[in-house]
Design an enzyme around this catalytic site. Structure first.
Site, mmCIF file in Angstrom:
data_model
loop_
_atom_site.group_PDB
_atom_site.id
_atom_site.type_symbol
_atom_site.label_atom_id
_atom_site.label_comp_id
_atom_site.label_asym_id
_atom_site.label_seq_id
_atom_site.Cartn_x
_atom_site.Cartn_y
_atom_site.Cartn_z
ATOM 1 N N PHE A 189 -8.422 -3.270 2.168
ATOM 2 C CA PHE A 189 -8.736 -2.074 1.375
ATOM 3 C C PHE A 189 -9.787 -2.358 0.314
ATOM 4 C CE2 PHE A 189 -7.170 -2.072 -3.010
ATOM 5 C CZ PHE A 189 -6.476 -3.272 -3.068
ATOM 6 N N LYS A 190 -9.978 -3.623 -0.034
ATOM 7 C CA LYS A 190 -10.916 -3.938 -1.109
ATOM 8 C C LYS A 190 -12.354 -3.552 -0.765
ATOM 9 C CE LYS A 190 -8.051 -7.076 -3.597
ATOM 10 N NZ LYS A 190 -6.901 -7.389 -2.722
#
Ligand code: PLP
Length: 467
Positions: free
Chosen positions: A111-112
């Site tokens: 998700f980063k």
């Protein structure tokens, strides 16, 4: 929009400068002077809007005006163009009122990428406009580093240095960081834990000489622009489930408190929230803090979800700031306690405020493995261990309140953690192309001792800022 430090004495900055600063000069974290609010109509109008457009609309009020604000839509379109799913953050149903928000379709499969691809482009644009260079310095428990190195490898005006704990990130995570083959993108193994890496970064940032001479800039989740980028998928997923006409809860695998903090800000912006569920592994400082009011550091324990093997949840400071009526003096007292004795106590009133919005569940190694197996058996979906912790905590939240839908955030692709998935589910996750491509590339990285001076010397030698 102006940004103020949680510790009260750093200069007040606008968005581009707060972004370039990362950590504030007084050791605090930048927060917006006030949180912009959306009307229910504005929230409803996000339905069916392409992800990049939602990102631009939700980003705008945090910038007010200026060249960056004018370029938000093309910036968002470029940031999310390489994601391998048209929806960018697709929502999948797992069970009655239980949904999985897949945040792993970006270039490094975690998700980063949502925040880092956005931040990289905003920074590159700002540096070019000002004819400046910067040295990006950060620490990673695995996924941040991969996402940062990928996002900044193509940024002409920055050199990026990422510290990771030697032997404590997965094979795939390490290869993603060490095979880029770019001379402005450096991964450095440190003989220590993630918290040691983060402590070195904090030390170097607080050395104002070093900081200024190298134009240091931070991209850890303390960087406000990252929190801001993560607000977007809380809105898009809630709107897909009927928001603002319906409350939605979120269960978030949590380490540094950056991701779930974005959910909190989404609520402050007017998104009708149910519960925000802090899901931790056995490194459970936040669960203990919510239960007892005592934030108490312990040794980090390595788990199968290494990106959450953290004791100091840096972004918790931003929430503490809010629940202490944004009083920097109250914050300074807590942070002094942490520095002196490795602990502080949250007073009853602020603790009540935290509990009014957040629940916290600790998911141990065995429960995490059982959740991977259960979800696979019931749905055919393989979860990575981080996502499994979120789903497990989501089920606990649903058993308390079955009527409110819960979105569990899937923070990494299962193929990033193939051994854990295979051990729990009996099948290896399918290997997507970006991971398959890593196998043939040569790795290159140094291993340095847990020593800030040695890291400083290494960075000084290689950053191109001084030449
Ligand atoms: C970073 C990370 C987390 C934790 O996010 P925080 O913002 O640090 O709370 C969870 N899962 C994965 C896969 C991550 O990379």
């Amino acid at each position: 929009m102006h940004y103020v430090s949680t510790r009260g004495t750093a200069p007040v900055l606008d968005f581009p400068d707060a972004m370039l600063a990362g950590l504030a000069r007084d050791g605090g974290l930048y927060v917006p002077h006030h949180v912009p609010r959306l009307t229910p109509l504005e929230i409803r109008s996000l339905a069916g809007v392409p992800y990049a457009e939602a990102a631009a609309r939700l980003g705008k009020p945090f910038l007010s005006h200026g060249p960056l604000a004018d370029a938000l839509l093309p910036t968002a379109e470029a940031a999310y163009a390489d994601f391998r799913h048209v929806a960018k953050a697709p929502l999948v149903q797992l069970d009655d009122n239980l949904f999985l928000l897949e945040l792993f379709h970006g270039p490094t499969l975690a998700f980063k990428d949502f925040a880092m691809q956005w931040l990289g482009r905003l920074m590159d644009r700002t540096l070019k406009e000002r004819s400046r260079r910067a040295t990006i310095l950060g620490a990673t428990s695995g996924d941040t580093g991969a996402a940062a190195l990928d996002a900044f490898a193509n940024c002409d005006n920055a050199d990026v240095f990422i510290l990771f704990p030697a032997g404590r990130v997965s094979d795939v995570q390490r290869r993603q960081m060490t095979t880029l083959g770019r001379d402005n993108a450096h991964a450095i193994a440190i003989e220590g834990t993630f918290d040691d890496c983060q402590a070195i970064v904090k030390t170097l940032f607080s050395d104002l000489d070093f900081r200024d001479s190298l134009a240091l800039s931070g991209v850890n989740s303390i960087n406000w622009a990252r929190i801001q980028a993560q607000i977007v998928y809380y809105f898009t997923s809630a709107v897909a489930l009927g928001s603002p006409g319906r409350r939605v809860s979120f269960s978030v695998p949590t380490g540094n408190f950056g991701d779930i903090l974005a959910g909190y800000y989404a609520g402050q912006m007017g998104l009708p929230l149910g519960r925000l569920v802090i899901a931790t592994n056995e490194n459970d400082i936040l669960v203990r803090a919510l239960e007892t009011g005592r934030y108490d550091l312990r040794a980090v324990k390595p788990t199968q979800s290494p990106s959450m093997d953290i004791q100091i949840s840096s972004n918790f400071e931003r929430l503490l700031f809010d629940v202490h009526d944004r009083d920097p003096k109250a914050l300074l007292r807590l942070m002094d306690g942490l520095k002196q004795s490795g602990a502080f106590s949250i007073e009853p009133k602020p603790l009540e405020r935290i509990r009014a919005q957040f629940d916290a569940f600790r998911v141990d190694e065995e429960a995490c493995a059982r959740e991977m197996a259960r979800t696979y058996r019931e749905t055919g979906i393989t979860l990575d261990p981080h996502s499994a912790i979120g789903v497990h905590a989501a089920r606990a939240a649903l058993s308390r309140d079955p009527a409110t839908p819960v979105v569990a955030l899937a923070t990494a692709h299962p193929a990033k953690f193939p051994e854990a998935v295979a051990a729990a589910c009996g099948v290896a996750p399918a290997v997507p192309e970006p991971i398959a491509a890593l196998a043939g590339r040569a790795e290159s990285y140094p291993t340095l001792p847990n020593d800030a001076a040695e890291v400083a010397a290494y960075v000084r030698q290689r950053a191109r800022i001084l030449q």
